[in-house]
Design an enzyme around this catalytic site. Sequence first.
Site, PDB file in Angstrom:
ATOM      1  N   GLU A  34      14.727 -19.096  33.366  1.00  0.00           N
ATOM      2  CA  GLU A  34      13.292 -18.979  33.630  1.00  0.00           C
ATOM      3  C   GLU A  34      12.796 -20.145  34.484  1.00  0.00           C
ATOM      4  O   GLU A  34      12.416 -21.179  33.956  1.00  0.00           O
ATOM      5  CB  GLU A  34      12.521 -18.932  32.310  1.00  0.00           C
ATOM      6  CG  GLU A  34      12.877 -17.745  31.455  1.00  0.00           C
ATOM      7  CD  GLU A  34      12.163 -17.753  30.113  1.00  0.00           C
ATOM      8  OE1 GLU A  34      11.281 -18.613  29.904  1.00  0.00           O
ATOM      9  OE2 GLU A  34      12.494 -16.909  29.274  1.00  0.00           O
ATOM     10  N   ALA A  69      10.922  -9.448  26.408  1.00  0.00           N
ATOM     11  CA  ALA A  69       9.620 -10.089  26.211  1.00  0.00           C
ATOM     12  C   ALA A  69       9.732 -11.584  26.476  1.00  0.00           C
ATOM     13  O   ALA A  69      10.805 -12.177  26.336  1.00  0.00           O
ATOM     14  CB  ALA A  69       9.135  -9.842  24.779  1.00  0.00           C
ATOM     15  N   ASP A  70       8.621 -12.163  26.877  1.00  0.00           N
ATOM     16  CA  ASP A  70       8.546 -13.612  27.062  1.00  0.00           C
ATOM     17  C   ASP A  70       7.205 -14.070  26.498  1.00  0.00           C
ATOM     18  O   ASP A  70       6.159 -13.568  26.913  1.00  0.00           O
ATOM     19  CB  ASP A  70       8.683 -13.972  28.540  1.00  0.00           C
ATOM     20  CG  ASP A  70       8.982 -15.450  28.740  1.00  0.00           C
ATOM     21  OD1 ASP A  70       9.789 -16.004  27.978  1.00  0.00           O
ATOM     22  OD2 ASP A  70       8.392 -16.055  29.655  1.00  0.00           O
ATOM     23  N   THR A  71       7.244 -15.000  25.543  1.00  0.00           N
ATOM     24  CA  THR A  71       6.037 -15.420  24.822  1.00  0.00           C
ATOM     25  C   THR A  71       5.783 -16.903  25.006  1.00  0.00           C
ATOM     26  O   THR A  71       6.713 -17.704  24.940  1.00  0.00           O
ATOM     27  CB  THR A  71       6.185 -15.112  23.308  1.00  0.00           C
ATOM     28  OG1 THR A  71       6.429 -13.717  23.132  1.00  0.00           O
ATOM     29  CG2 THR A  71       4.925 -15.490  22.536  1.00  0.00           C
ATOM     30  N   GLY A 106       4.530 -11.458  27.729  1.00  0.00           N
ATOM     31  CA  GLY A 106       4.822 -10.502  28.791  1.00  0.00           C
ATOM     32  C   GLY A 106       5.867  -9.548  28.234  1.00  0.00           C
ATOM     33  O   GLY A 106       6.886  -9.989  27.706  1.00  0.00           O
TER      34      GLY A 106
END
EC number: 3.6.1.9
Length: 197
Positions: A34, A69-71, A106
């Site tokens: 990321e 997902a990305d939190t 996301g």
Amino acid sequence: MRRIILASSSPRRKELLKQLIGDNFVVYPSSYDEPSQPGLDPEELLLKHSVEKARDVVKHFDSGIVISADTSVLYDGEVLGKPGTPENAEKMLKKLSGKKFRVVTGLTVLDLDSRKEISEFESTNVWLAELSKEQISAYVRTGEPLDKAGAFAAQGKGAVLVEKVEGDFFNAVGLPLFRLEKILERLGVSVFDESFS
């Protein structure tokens, strides 16, 4: 039954997906790194990360539905990711003590069979209780905050630090189940299908 692939090694996401569809999925963590992307607002960045994670995992399968997902925790225009060290965790908790902030995820669902890709984000407001220095130190010593965005886990011991949640509680844990179910429905998958029970 459609094959469901969770593109995450997070035990929290695994438990939440299991709550929704039972054990009917495989876990295949993404190897996507990321990078920070200056110029993107936090929501766009989280969506981009979730999309790239899904696309990375899709390469290893020829059919099925990939969920990624990305939190992150957003406070005062700043993205608070995983602290990594006890010192960083204490700083984050001091910053969030007695404050309202947002947990934003996301979420991307990619259907390999129809080639459809749906990406959306979910935002939940969270209020952390006013914490004493001793409470912060004691919580950090448990080790729980080190790999959690914003340095707390709403589903763990950190639950006693959360005063109030407005919105999808499961999003605050890392996977917005309500939104995920609506996306799966749009792809023709019902979580109430007998094969998921």
